[in-house]
Design a protein around this motif. Structure first.
Motif, short mmCIF file in Angstrom:
data_model
loop_
_atom_site.label_atom_id
_atom_site.label_comp_id
_atom_site.label_asym_id
_atom_site.label_seq_id
_atom_site.Cartn_x
_atom_site.Cartn_y
_atom_site.Cartn_z
N GLY A 1 0.85 -0.85 -0.09
CA GLY A 1 -0.01 -0.16 0.02
C GLY A 1 0.73 1.29 -0.09
N LEU A 2 2.22 1.27 0.12
CA LEU A 2 2.72 1.92 0.01
C LEU A 2 3.01 2.51 -1.02
CD1 LEU A 2 5.69 1.91 3.27
CD2 LEU A 2 3.28 3.03 2.65
N GLY A 3 2.81 1.73 -2.54
CA GLY A 3 3.51 2.42 -4.27
C GLY A 3 2.32 2.79 -4.52
N VAL A 4 2.10 2.29 -5.34
CA VAL A 4 1.20 2.58 -6.81
C VAL A 4 -0.49 2.99 -5.64
CG1 VAL A 4 0.39 2.32 -9.10
CG2 VAL A 4 2.62 2.57 -8.60
N GLN A 5 -0.77 4.06 -6.47
CA GLN A 5 -2.48 3.59 -5.14
C GLN A 5 -3.21 3.18 -6.17
OE1 GLN A 5 -2.75 4.20 -2.12
NE2 GLN A 5 -0.66 3.72 -2.24
N PRO A 6 -4.51 2.52 -5.31
CA PRO A 6 -5.53 2.06 -6.48
C PRO A 6 -6.55 3.61 -6.97
CG PRO A 6 -5.49 0.69 -4.33
CD PRO A 6 -3.97 1.67 -4.48
N PRO A 7 -7.36 3.45 -7.82
CA PRO A 7 -7.29 1.78 -8.71
C PRO A 7 -6.72 2.30 -9.75
CG PRO A 7 -9.21 4.11 -9.32
CD PRO A 7 -8.01 4.57 -8.28
N THR A 8 -5.51 2.61 -10.33
CA THR A 8 -4.48 2.94 -11.16
C THR A 8 -4.17 1.13 -10.78
OG1 THR A 8 -3.43 4.92 -10.55
CG2 THR A 8 -1.71 3.31 -11.83
N ALA A 9 -4.43 0.19 -12.34
CA ALA A 9 -3.97 -1.22 -12.68
C ALA A 9 -2.32 -1.02 -13.05
CB ALA A 9 -4.13 -1.45 -13.86
N GLU A 10 -2.02 -1.88 -11.82
CA GLU A 10 -0.27 -2.06 -11.78
C GLU A 10 -0.66 -3.36 -10.80
OE1 GLU A 10 3.32 -2.58 -9.97
OE2 GLU A 10 1.62 -2.78 -8.34
N TRP A 11 0.57 -4.01 -11.80
CA TRP A 11 -0.17 -5.79 -10.79
C TRP A 11 0.35 -5.89 -9.23
CZ3 TRP A 11 4.43 -6.92 -15.77
CH2 TRP A 11 3.78 -6.70 -16.51
N GLY A 12 1.33 -5.22 -8.85
CA GLY A 12 1.63 -5.26 -7.53
C GLY A 12 -0.41 -5.10 -6.47
N VAL A 13 -0.20 -3.82 -7.05
CA VAL A 13 -1.87 -3.58 -6.66
C VAL A 13 -3.18 -4.27 -6.86
CG1 VAL A 13 -3.79 -1.61 -6.46
CG2 VAL A 13 -1.16 -1.17 -6.39
N MET A 14 -2.95 -5.52 -8.19
CA MET A 14 -3.93 -6.26 -8.01
C MET A 14 -3.64 -7.72 -7.45
SD MET A 14 -3.38 -5.56 -12.27
CE MET A 14 -5.13 -6.90 -12.70
N VAL A 15 -2.45 -7.84 -7.68
CA VAL A 15 -2.32 -9.55 -5.77
C VAL A 15 -2.89 -8.91 -4.80
CG1 VAL A 15 -0.27 -10.32 -5.50
CG2 VAL A 15 -0.46 -9.77 -7.88
N ALA A 16 -2.50 -7.61 -4.80
CA ALA A 16 -3.05 -7.36 -2.57
C ALA A 16 -4.74 -7.25 -3.09
CB ALA A 16 -2.24 -5.74 -2.65
N GLU A 17 -5.18 -6.98 -4.07
CA GLU A 17 -6.36 -6.85 -4.22
C GLU A 17 -7.09 -8.28 -4.47
OE1 GLU A 17 -7.20 -2.70 -6.06
OE2 GLU A 17 -7.52 -4.71 -7.61
N GLY A 18 -6.35 -8.47 -4.83
CA GLY A 18 -7.36 -10.74 -4.99
C GLY A 18 -6.94 -11.55 -4.34
N GLN A 19 -5.73 -11.10 -3.40
CA GLN A 19 -5.53 -12.07 -2.25
C GLN A 19 -6.86 -12.75 -1.17
OE1 GLN A 19 -3.40 -10.18 1.32
NE2 GLN A 19 -2.33 -12.48 1.96
N PRO A 20 -7.64 -11.28 -0.41
CA PRO A 20 -8.66 -11.84 -0.02
C PRO A 20 -10.07 -12.92 -0.68
CG PRO A 20 -9.32 -9.14 0.41
CD PRO A 20 -7.97 -9.73 -1.25
#
Length: 284
Positions: A227-246
């Protein structure tokens, strides 16, 4: 039959040269594919990467959505394609600035030696005293979340490896005869460092930069995951992995495809670095 003749007869060198060329070409081709996707994202992506559609949320891979949809109904394929832009920036820009800073400082410290080199090495020791990721997170926490903070943190921390590599080679090469001849001809120190010595030392740093791009890419994805890098809702692979974890057990495709993209891009840089290492003879 002599050894060189036996090698020539067996074709070992041509096969080795073909392997070198093949690794370099394969890595460059794979990286070029990602570059193409980054530039052509508006034309290639089938959907808006941030457009939400509750009617199709958490749908698995299908004809309409080859990579499925996430919990907001966003198309995963489109987000992966658009995310290529951000992650390529992370890998490339995150390497360029440390490369420039480290190469410059390492060249100056190795050439002048003495007090300059002593101060440089103490600075290196201070930075190396802290774990890389902890120091990165600390700097980003001070500057605030965002991609610019990540690049600043990388520039402040990542230059050390390049500087040490260049410095070690500079300490050896500065005593060679062609450097002594350049000094005798009255060439300036700046000219000797950057026109005569640096071109003979930079190949190893270029090869290392390809491997470092893998580390930078993974670090960028990890920091975005936290949560310290690219912020949602921007499409970024690390963010997408975090969003899909649950949803990893019920909607595995949300994390699988961006995760595979990270691995594939890292593999492209790794192959390119291996090919360049063989081409420049860095390992020999």
């Amino acid at each position: 039959m002599s050894e060189p003749a036996a090698i020539a007869a067996s074709g070992t060198r041509p096969r080795r040269g073909l392997r070198r060329q093949g690794t370099l070409v394969a890595g460059a081709a794979l990286l070029a594919t990602f570059v193409f996707l980054a530039f052509a994202a508006p034309l290639v992506a089938p959907y808006d990467p941030i457009a939400q559609d509750a009617a199709v949320r958490l749908q698995g891979p299908s004809f309409l959505h080859p990579f499925g949809t996430d919990n907001f109904g966003r198309d995963i394929l489109s987000r992966v394609i658009w995310g290529t832009r951000i992650d390529l920036q992370i890998a490339i820009i995150g390497v360029i600035f440390p490369f420039i800073i480290g190469t410059t400082l390492g060249t100056v410290a190795g050439f002048f030696g003495g007090m300059v080199d002593a101060v440089f090495m103490r600075l290196v020791d201070i930075i190396l005293a802290f774990p890389f990721l902890v120091l990165m997170l600390s700097i980003i926490a001070i500057l605030g979340p965002g991609l610019s903070s990540f690049f600043i943190a990388m520039a402040l921390v990542g230059w050390v490896s390049y500087a040490r590599l260049i410095r070690a080679q500079m300490l050896v090469l500065k005593n060679h005869d062609y450097v002594v001849a350049a000094v005798s001809l009255g060439f300036s120190r700046t000219r000797i460092m950057f026109r005569h010595l640096l071109p003979n030392t930079v190949a190893g740093s270029v090869v290392f930069a390809m491997s470092d791009a893998v580390l930078v890419l993974l670090s960028g994805a990890a920091i975005s995951y936290l949560g310290l890098g690219v912020q949602p809702p921007t499409a970024e692979w690390g963010v997408m992995v975090a969003e899909g974890q649950p949803f990893v057990t019920t909607a595995w495709w949300i994390t699988l495809f961006p995760g595979l993209s990270i691995v594939t891009l890292a593999f492209a840089f790794s192959m390119l670095g291996d090919g360049l290492a063989d081409r420049f003879g860095v390992h020999e």
